[in-house]
Design a protein around this motif. Structure first.
Motif, mmCIF file in Angstrom:
data_model
loop_
_atom_site.group_PDB
_atom_site.id
_atom_site.type_symbol
_atom_site.label_atom_id
_atom_site.label_comp_id
_atom_site.label_asym_id
_atom_site.label_seq_id
_atom_site.Cartn_x
_atom_site.Cartn_y
_atom_site.Cartn_z
ATOM 1 N N ARG A 192 0.827 -1.205 0.000
ATOM 2 C CA ARG A 192 0.000 0.000 0.000
ATOM 3 C C ARG A 192 0.864 1.260 0.000
ATOM 4 O O ARG A 192 0.561 2.230 -0.705
ATOM 5 C CB ARG A 192 -0.915 -0.023 1.221
ATOM 6 N N ARG A 193 1.958 1.244 0.755
ATOM 7 C CA ARG A 193 2.843 2.415 0.797
ATOM 8 C C ARG A 193 3.459 2.680 -0.565
ATOM 9 O O ARG A 193 3.537 3.834 -1.011
ATOM 10 C CB ARG A 193 3.946 2.205 1.846
ATOM 11 N N VAL A 194 3.916 1.645 -1.236
ATOM 12 C CA VAL A 194 4.533 1.837 -2.540
ATOM 13 C C VAL A 194 3.490 2.256 -3.570
ATOM 14 O O VAL A 194 3.748 3.137 -4.411
ATOM 15 C CB VAL A 194 5.270 0.556 -2.983
ATOM 16 N N GLN A 195 2.305 1.661 -3.531
ATOM 17 C CA GLN A 195 1.260 2.043 -4.477
ATOM 18 C C GLN A 195 0.862 3.503 -4.313
ATOM 19 O O GLN A 195 0.480 4.163 -5.289
ATOM 20 C CB GLN A 195 0.042 1.139 -4.304
ATOM 21 N N ALA A 196 0.973 4.023 -3.092
ATOM 22 C CA ALA A 196 0.635 5.429 -2.849
ATOM 23 C C ALA A 196 1.608 6.379 -3.529
ATOM 24 O O ALA A 196 1.322 7.578 -3.652
ATOM 25 C CB ALA A 196 0.605 5.704 -1.345
ATOM 26 N N GLN A 197 2.746 5.871 -3.986
ATOM 27 C CA GLN A 197 3.719 6.715 -4.679
ATOM 28 C C GLN A 197 3.384 6.905 -6.157
ATOM 29 O O GLN A 197 3.870 7.850 -6.785
ATOM 30 C CB GLN A 197 5.116 6.077 -4.605
ATOM 31 N N VAL A 198 2.583 5.998 -6.724
ATOM 32 C CA VAL A 198 2.450 5.928 -8.179
ATOM 33 C C VAL A 198 1.986 7.254 -8.786
ATOM 34 O O VAL A 198 2.640 7.814 -9.668
ATOM 35 C CB VAL A 198 1.507 4.777 -8.590
ATOM 36 N N ALA A 199 0.856 7.776 -8.348
ATOM 37 C CA ALA A 199 0.338 9.011 -8.935
ATOM 38 C C ALA A 199 1.224 10.220 -8.627
ATOM 39 O O ALA A 199 1.541 11.002 -9.531
ATOM 40 C CB ALA A 199 -1.095 9.259 -8.484
ATOM 41 N N PRO A 200 1.672 10.408 -7.361
ATOM 42 C CA PRO A 200 2.543 11.566 -7.100
ATOM 43 C C PRO A 200 3.840 11.540 -7.893
ATOM 44 O O PRO A 200 4.298 12.580 -8.374
ATOM 45 C CB PRO A 200 2.815 11.456 -5.588
ATOM 46 N N TYR A 201 4.451 10.378 -8.045
ATOM 47 C CA TYR A 201 5.696 10.300 -8.809
ATOM 48 C C TYR A 201 5.431 10.599 -10.285
ATOM 49 O O TYR A 201 6.227 11.280 -10.946
ATOM 50 C CB TYR A 201 6.342 8.925 -8.654
ATOM 51 N N ALA A 202 4.324 10.086 -10.817
ATOM 52 C CA ALA A 202 3.976 10.371 -12.209
ATOM 53 C C ALA A 202 3.797 11.869 -12.425
ATOM 54 O O ALA A 202 4.319 12.441 -13.400
ATOM 55 C CB ALA A 202 2.712 9.624 -12.605
ATOM 56 N N HIS A 203 3.072 12.518 -11.533
ATOM 57 C CA HIS A 203 2.837 13.957 -11.685
ATOM 58 C C HIS A 203 4.128 14.755 -11.521
ATOM 59 O O HIS A 203 4.312 15.792 -12.187
ATOM 60 C CB HIS A 203 1.786 14.422 -10.682
ATOM 61 N N ALA A 204 5.030 14.278 -10.659
ATOM 62 C CA ALA A 204 6.318 14.962 -10.499
ATOM 63 C C ALA A 204 7.121 14.895 -11.793
ATOM 64 O O ALA A 204 7.748 15.887 -12.208
ATOM 65 C CB ALA A 204 7.102 14.335 -9.350
ATOM 66 N N TRP A 205 7.106 13.738 -12.470
ATOM 67 C CA TRP A 205 7.818 13.631 -13.742
ATOM 68 C C TRP A 205 7.151 14.490 -14.808
ATOM 69 O O TRP A 205 7.840 15.068 -15.667
ATOM 70 C CB TRP A 205 7.904 12.178 -14.191
ATOM 71 N N GLU A 206 5.835 14.587 -14.780
ATOM 72 C CA GLU A 206 5.150 15.434 -15.764
ATOM 73 C C GLU A 206 5.609 16.887 -15.642
ATOM 74 O O GLU A 206 5.883 17.558 -16.644
ATOM 75 C CB GLU A 206 3.638 15.316 -15.581
ATOM 76 N N ARG A 207 5.705 17.372 -14.413
ATOM 77 C CA ARG A 207 6.183 18.747 -14.202
ATOM 78 C C ARG A 207 7.636 18.879 -14.649
ATOM 79 O O ARG A 207 8.007 19.864 -15.305
ATOM 80 C CB ARG A 207 6.041 19.128 -12.721
ATOM 81 N N HIS A 208 8.444 17.902 -14.273
ATOM 82 C CA HIS A 208 9.851 17.917 -14.661
ATOM 83 C C HIS A 208 9.991 17.919 -16.188
ATOM 84 O O HIS A 208 10.818 18.656 -16.746
ATOM 85 C CB HIS A 208 10.550 16.694 -14.071
ATOM 86 N N ASN A 209 9.184 17.109 -16.865
ATOM 87 C CA ASN A 209 9.277 17.004 -18.323
ATOM 88 C C ASN A 209 8.965 18.331 -19.004
ATOM 89 O O ASN A 209 9.643 18.727 -19.965
ATOM 90 C CB ASN A 209 8.316 15.929 -18.839
ATOM 91 N N ARG A 210 7.930 19.014 -18.526
ATOM 92 C CA ARG A 210 7.576 20.290 -19.149
ATOM 93 C C ARG A 210 8.714 21.297 -19.025
ATOM 94 O O ARG A 210 8.995 22.064 -19.954
ATOM 95 C CB ARG A 210 6.284 20.841 -18.529
ATOM 96 N N GLU A 211 9.376 21.297 -17.876
ATOM 97 C CA GLU A 211 10.507 22.204 -17.684
ATOM 98 C C GLU A 211 11.681 21.806 -18.575
ATOM 99 O O GLU A 211 12.359 22.665 -19.156
ATOM 100 C CB GLU A 211 10.935 22.207 -16.216
ATOM 101 N N ALA A 212 11.920 20.487 -18.696
ATOM 102 C CA ALA A 212 13.050 20.016 -19.505
ATOM 103 C C ALA A 212 12.854 20.324 -20.980
ATOM 104 O O ALA A 212 13.805 20.694 -21.682
ATOM 105 C CB ALA A 212 13.237 18.511 -19.307
ATOM 106 N N VAL A 213 11.618 20.192 -21.464
ATOM 107 C CA VAL A 213 11.344 20.490 -22.868
ATOM 108 C C VAL A 213 11.609 21.965 -23.162
ATOM 109 O O VAL A 213 12.063 22.326 -24.257
ATOM 110 C CB VAL A 213 9.893 20.102 -23.230
ATOM 111 N N ALA A 214 11.360 22.821 -22.195
ATOM 112 C CA ALA A 214 11.555 24.262 -22.395
ATOM 113 C C ALA A 214 13.009 24.683 -22.274
ATOM 114 O O ALA A 214 13.368 25.786 -22.664
ATOM 115 C CB ALA A 214 10.716 25.034 -21.376
#
Length: 227
Positions: A31-53
């Motif tokens: 359960r603890r690891v599964q709770a990371q899935v969405a937050p980690y995905a959203h963190a990479w999404e933010r990171h990706n937008r910055e990296a593309v720019a």
């Protein structure tokens, strides 16, 4: 850095499988690891937008939950984040998805990479575990893998599969054949350093922890260095 309009979801959009759902109910570690899935995905999404720019050499990551760092203490403490520390100046776009299969790399991740409009200087791919674990998708893996290998840019780094099961051996045969043809480089997860995971797994006893991901970063880093 200024963000662009690049939009890509690091979530597959698929429901978690029944086994993981049941395990999450019964086992706090899962359960603890599964709770990371969405937050980690959203963190990479933010990171990706910055990296593309940003500007600089482009590193594109394709793969599954292990490339998202699920199981690590933070989204950027998986093997990708740890390897990034030895690649200063590279802008990192991570297109991996939790639960990702080879078909996801072909259907979603490679097209998203191509939509960036810039040829990547480095592409790394760690994928295949979810295909191999699935009785449904395992028979489809050779054809999907052949398609993925044909689509990857020349010189991409592709992780091999540990273990001696027939499907894993066939996966590795295809990757080795592409490497022998000079099309890809192999991140050698058949290396003896990858045999023992004692003390290197997260609380779900499947995904690596920070120490386990450090070992993966070392293996992938060695393949990256063979330019």
């Amino acid at each position: 850095m200024t963000e662009t309009g690049f939009e890509y979801s690091n979530l597959s959009g698929r429901e978690t499988g029944p086994f993981v759902r049941t395990a999450s109910l019964l086992l706090p570690g899962v359960r603890r690891v599964q709770a990371q899935v969405a937050p980690y995905a959203h963190a990479w999404e933010r990171h990706n937008r910055e990296a593309v720019a940003a500007s600089g050499p482009l590193w594109v990551v394709l793969g599954d939950s292990m490339s998202q760092g699920v199981g690590a203490s933070a989204f950027d403490r998986g093997w990708v984040g740890q390897l990034a520390e030895s690649l200063p100046g590279h802008r990192l776009v991570n297109l991996s998805v939790y639960g990702g299969r080879v078909a996801d790399v072909v259907d979603r991740q490679i097209p998203a990479m191509e939509s960036l409009g810039t040829a990547p200087d480095l592409v790394t791919v760690v994928i295949g575990s979810n295909d191999l674990f699935s009785r449904r998708y395992r028979p489809l893996l050779p054809a999907s893998l052949a398609q993925m290998l044909a689509l990857l840019p020349r010189g991409s780094v592709v992780g091999s599969q540990p273990g001696g099961q027939p499907a894993s051996l066939e996966f590795n045969r295809q990757v080795d054949e592409a490497a022998a043809a000079g099309h890809v480089r192999v991140a050698e997860f058949r290396d003896p350093r990858m045999r023992s995971w004692r003390g290197r797994l997260s609380s779900d006893h499947f995904h690596p922890n920070d120490a386990g991901y450090a070992g993966m970063a070392e293996i992938v880093g060695e393949a990256v260095a063979r330019r």
